[in-house]
Design a protein around this motif. Sequence first.
Motif, PDB file in Angstrom:
ATOM      1  N   THR A   1      26.546  -4.875  26.188  1.00 48.30           N
ATOM      2  CA  THR A   1      26.277  -3.596  25.544  1.00 48.30           C
ATOM      3  C   THR A   1      26.538  -2.463  26.523  1.00 48.30           C
ATOM      4  OG1 THR A   1      23.954  -3.526  26.195  1.00 48.30           O
ATOM      5  CG2 THR A   1      24.459  -4.626  24.100  1.00 48.30           C
TER       6      THR A   1
ATOM      7  N   THR B   1      24.886   1.455  27.007  1.00 48.64           N
ATOM      8  CA  THR B   1      23.899   2.431  26.565  1.00 48.64           C
ATOM      9  C   THR B   1      24.080   3.711  27.352  1.00 48.64           C
ATOM     10  OG1 THR B   1      22.350   0.651  26.045  1.00 48.64           O
ATOM     11  CG2 THR B   1      21.428   2.867  26.271  1.00 48.64           C
TER      12      THR B   1
ATOM     13  N   GLY C   1      23.170   3.058  21.908  1.00 46.89           N
ATOM     14  CA  GLY C   1      23.485   1.739  22.437  1.00 46.89           C
ATOM     15  C   GLY C   1      24.456   1.046  21.506  1.00 46.89           C
ATOM     16  N   ARG C   2      25.447   0.392  22.090  1.00 51.16           N
ATOM     17  CA  ARG C   2      26.489  -0.249  21.284  1.00 51.16           C
ATOM     18  C   ARG C   2      26.908  -1.553  21.947  1.00 51.16           C
ATOM     19  NH1 ARG C   2      30.663   0.565  17.631  1.00 51.16           N
ATOM     20  NH2 ARG C   2      32.718  -0.074  18.330  1.00 51.16           N
ATOM     21  N   SER C   3      27.078  -2.586  21.116  1.00 54.02           N
ATOM     22  CA  SER C   3      27.578  -3.864  21.626  1.00 54.02           C
ATOM     23  C   SER C   3      29.092  -3.810  21.723  1.00 54.02           C
ATOM     24  CB  SER C   3      27.136  -5.015  20.720  1.00 54.02           C
ATOM     25  OG  SER C   3      27.645  -4.853  19.416  1.00 54.02           O
ATOM     26  N   ASP C   4      29.648  -4.634  22.601  1.00 54.51           N
ATOM     27  CA  ASP C   4      31.093  -4.615  22.814  1.00 54.51           C
ATOM     28  C   ASP C   4      31.881  -5.035  21.576  1.00 54.51           C
ATOM     29  OD1 ASP C   4      30.404  -7.336  22.959  1.00 54.51           O
ATOM     30  OD2 ASP C   4      31.842  -7.757  24.561  1.00 54.51           O
TER      31      ASP C   4
ATOM     32  N   ASP D   1      25.315  -0.835  16.793  1.00 55.65           N
ATOM     33  CA  ASP D   1      25.577   0.548  17.194  1.00 55.65           C
ATOM     34  C   ASP D   1      24.358   1.344  16.769  1.00 55.65           C
ATOM     35  OD1 ASP D   1      26.564   3.009  17.924  1.00 55.65           O
ATOM     36  OD2 ASP D   1      28.376   2.881  16.693  1.00 55.65           O
TER      37      ASP D   1
END
Length: 141
Positions: free
Chosen positions: A14, A16, A24-27, A32
Amino acid sequence: MSHALEEVLYTARTRTTGGREGNGRSDDGALDVRLATPGSGRPGSNPEQLFAVGYSACFIGAMQLAAAQRKVRLPADTAIEAEVSLGRIDGGAHYQLAAKLRIALPGLDDALKRTLVQTAHATCPYSRAIGSNIDVEFELI
């Protein structure tokens, strides 16, 4: 005692930004989330909510494994109502978390419920990660 992983099964990645008022966002884009400080009135989730959801999901998985080892199936409507509290300790000098998991395992007898919860707490990666560093309370509902 080493806690190094012998085998990596999965790695979450992630990014952030902005801390408690950020994002915060995951790859892979599956997560998201807009972040907001608790009580700020701003739209968004906070780290305590995210921890509560993650801990609950992981704990249900650990109970499923414990049930399978006993040749029992968890009820389809198994649920956890999690509370993760943020507070102060040491006269206000430090922040600390506490957790309460209210666990619903409808249709199972009380002894089996307690066994599944105890086994899950001993094996759940979240429970193991927090160890005795925070107070965790369990309630069967």
